[in-house]
Design a protein around this motif. Structure first.
Motif, PDB file in Angstrom:
ATOM      1  N   LYS A  29       0.807  -1.212   0.000  1.00 27.95           N
ATOM      2  CA  LYS A  29       0.000   0.000   0.000  1.00 27.95           C
ATOM      3  C   LYS A  29       0.845   1.269   0.000  1.00 27.95           C
ATOM      4  O   LYS A  29       1.949   1.298   0.559  1.00 27.95           O
ATOM      5  N   GLY A  32       3.503   2.865   2.756  1.00 31.35           N
ATOM      6  CA  GLY A  32       4.020   1.762   3.558  1.00 31.35           C
ATOM      7  C   GLY A  32       5.484   1.460   3.285  1.00 31.35           C
ATOM      8  O   GLY A  32       5.994   1.683   2.180  1.00 31.35           O
ATOM      9  N   TYR A  34       8.130  -1.735   3.419  1.00 29.81           N
ATOM     10  CA  TYR A  34       8.117  -3.201   3.420  1.00 29.81           C
ATOM     11  C   TYR A  34       9.553  -3.694   3.330  1.00 29.81           C
ATOM     12  O   TYR A  34      10.296  -3.321   2.419  1.00 29.81           O
ATOM     13  N   GLN A 184      10.927   6.147   6.372  1.00 31.64           N
ATOM     14  CA  GLN A 184       9.560   6.006   6.857  1.00 31.64           C
ATOM     15  C   GLN A 184       8.801   7.327   6.759  1.00 31.64           C
ATOM     16  O   GLN A 184       7.636   7.364   6.336  1.00 31.64           O
ATOM     17  N   ARG A 188       5.445   8.116   4.295  1.00 33.27           N
ATOM     18  CA  ARG A 188       4.166   8.660   4.783  1.00 33.27           C
ATOM     19  C   ARG A 188       3.824   9.990   4.095  1.00 33.27           C
ATOM     20  O   ARG A 188       2.696  10.195   3.639  1.00 33.27           O
ATOM     21  N   GLN A 191       3.386   9.440   0.233  1.00 26.93           N
ATOM     22  CA  GLN A 191       2.574   8.276  -0.111  1.00 26.93           C
ATOM     23  C   GLN A 191       3.309   7.373  -1.104  1.00 26.93           C
ATOM     24  O   GLN A 191       2.733   6.875  -2.083  1.00 26.93           O
ATOM     25  N   ARG A 206      11.297  -2.935  13.380  1.00 26.67           N
ATOM     26  CA  ARG A 206      10.968  -1.629  13.952  1.00 26.67           C
ATOM     27  C   ARG A 206      10.365  -0.681  12.926  1.00 26.67           C
ATOM     28  O   ARG A 206       9.420   0.057  13.227  1.00 26.67           O
ATOM     29  N   TRP A 207      10.912  -0.672  11.713  1.00 22.67           N
ATOM     30  CA  TRP A 207      10.562   0.381  10.764  1.00 22.67           C
ATOM     31  C   TRP A 207       9.602  -0.063   9.670  1.00 22.67           C
ATOM     32  O   TRP A 207       9.232   0.748   8.827  1.00 22.67           O
ATOM     33  N   SER A 208       9.194  -1.314   9.673  1.00 25.23           N
ATOM     34  CA  SER A 208       8.412  -1.834   8.551  1.00 25.23           C
ATOM     35  C   SER A 208       6.938  -2.012   8.897  1.00 25.23           C
ATOM     36  O   SER A 208       6.583  -2.426  10.002  1.00 25.23           O
ATOM     37  N   ASP A 209       6.109  -1.748   7.896  1.00 23.16           N
ATOM     38  CA  ASP A 209       4.685  -2.068   7.997  1.00 23.16           C
ATOM     39  C   ASP A 209       4.451  -3.528   7.624  1.00 23.16           C
ATOM     40  O   ASP A 209       3.498  -4.146   8.088  1.00 23.16           O
ATOM     41  N   GLY A 210       5.316  -4.046   6.773  1.00 21.60           N
ATOM     42  CA  GLY A 210       5.197  -5.433   6.350  1.00 21.60           C
ATOM     43  C   GLY A 210       6.561  -6.049   6.122  1.00 21.60           C
ATOM     44  O   GLY A 210       7.531  -5.346   5.835  1.00 21.60           O
ATOM     45  N   THR A 224       2.730  -8.733   8.823  1.00 20.09           N
ATOM     46  CA  THR A 224       3.308  -7.788   9.769  1.00 20.09           C
ATOM     47  C   THR A 224       4.598  -8.383  10.331  1.00 20.09           C
ATOM     48  O   THR A 224       4.825  -9.604  10.228  1.00 20.09           O
TER      49      THR A 224
END
Length: 262
Positions: A29, A32, A34, A184, A188, A191, A206-210, A224
């Motif tokens: 997304k 994000g 990853y 990160q 954000r 996007q 620590r720094w990943s959404d996925g 996650t």
């Protein structure tokens, strides 16, 4: 509105040797970060190169509903930017010139004059924290400094998808933290979709959404950090007995106790 990056059945390799085999991932997304993790020779860098259009591949790579597979490299480059592990050697440019050259190679809307391009390059160097290196020749930089310059070059182009191959491998602890926080923040703010190859699992968590965990060119675990990085997946992929613990701030810590039993 962005519908994200969809990767389905992606396969690639070299000559007759398959390296990445049928990779399918949940939608990545916008906004994000990853992390792509796995042991050496798992296919991480090859996968990034395929996603950047730099490596012949089969399957489907769709960004915001547009299929990229089969499109000219110039079409990929307008949307997807790839940062390799190291900058090319023997380039006789200073740091500022190298960022300006990256912008000229992939022009951005709104940068219609040399002065606007130069100012944008300066702004990016300031954001990355290396403005003091602007007039330094690339050949006179340390490995860590060259990594930061490479990051500035790709960030300057403001891509929809940013692919980073081990961007912190030559950096000290402070600069590792700074780079991951910056990546990160920019994901954000702009996007962007960021995929980054990392070896430090605690930093990745620590720094990943996925997380995407590869082994022998295949996806072994994804989700996650808590879903993908488990004692079972670490035993299967890395061959270690491990514990997952959390510090008092809730950050994941991976503790290796021994090699996994055969």
């Amino acid at each position: 509105m962005s519908t994200g990056l969809e990767i389905t059945g992606l396969a690639t390799g070299y000559r007759k040797r398959a390296v990445v085999q049928g990779v399918t991932l949940p939608v990545l997304k916008a906004g994000g970060v990853y992390s792509l993790i796995g042991p050496n020779a798992a296919g991480k860098s090859t996968l990034l190169r395929a996603l950047a259009g730099l490596q012949p591949a089969t399957g489907s790579v769709t960004l915001d509903g547009t299929e990229l597979m089969g499109k000219p490299l110039a079409d990929w480059a307008r949307r997807v930017t790839y940062m390799p592990q190291t900058l090319p050697q023997g380039v006789s440019l200073n740091v500022l010139e190298s960022v300006i050259s990256a912008l000229r190679a992939s022009p951005m809307e709104g940068l219609n004059s040399s002065e606007a391009i130069k100012q944008h390059a300066v702004d990016v160097l300031e954001r990355v924290g290396i403005i003091e290196l602007a007039m330094r020749n690339l050949g006179h930089l340390s490995g860590g400094q060259r990594q930061l310059v490479s990051l500035a070059q790709v960030l300057a182009r403001n891509p929809q998808v940013l692919l980073l191959d081990e961007p912190i491998s030559a950096l000290d602890l402070k600069h590792q933290f700074r780079v991951m926080r910056l990546v990160q923040e920019l994901a954000r703010e702009r996007q962007m979709i960021v995929m980054v190859v990392l070896h430090d699992l605690s930093i990745a968590a620590r720094w990943s959404d996925g997380i995407v965990m590869l082994a022998q060119g295949r996806v072994v675990a994804s989700g996650t950090p808590g879903q993908a990085i488990t004692p079972a997946s670490l035993a299967e992929v890395y061959g270690v007995q491990a514990r997952i613990e959390y510090c008092d701030r809730g950050q994941m810590q991976v503790m290796i106790d021994d090699e996994a039993m055969a």
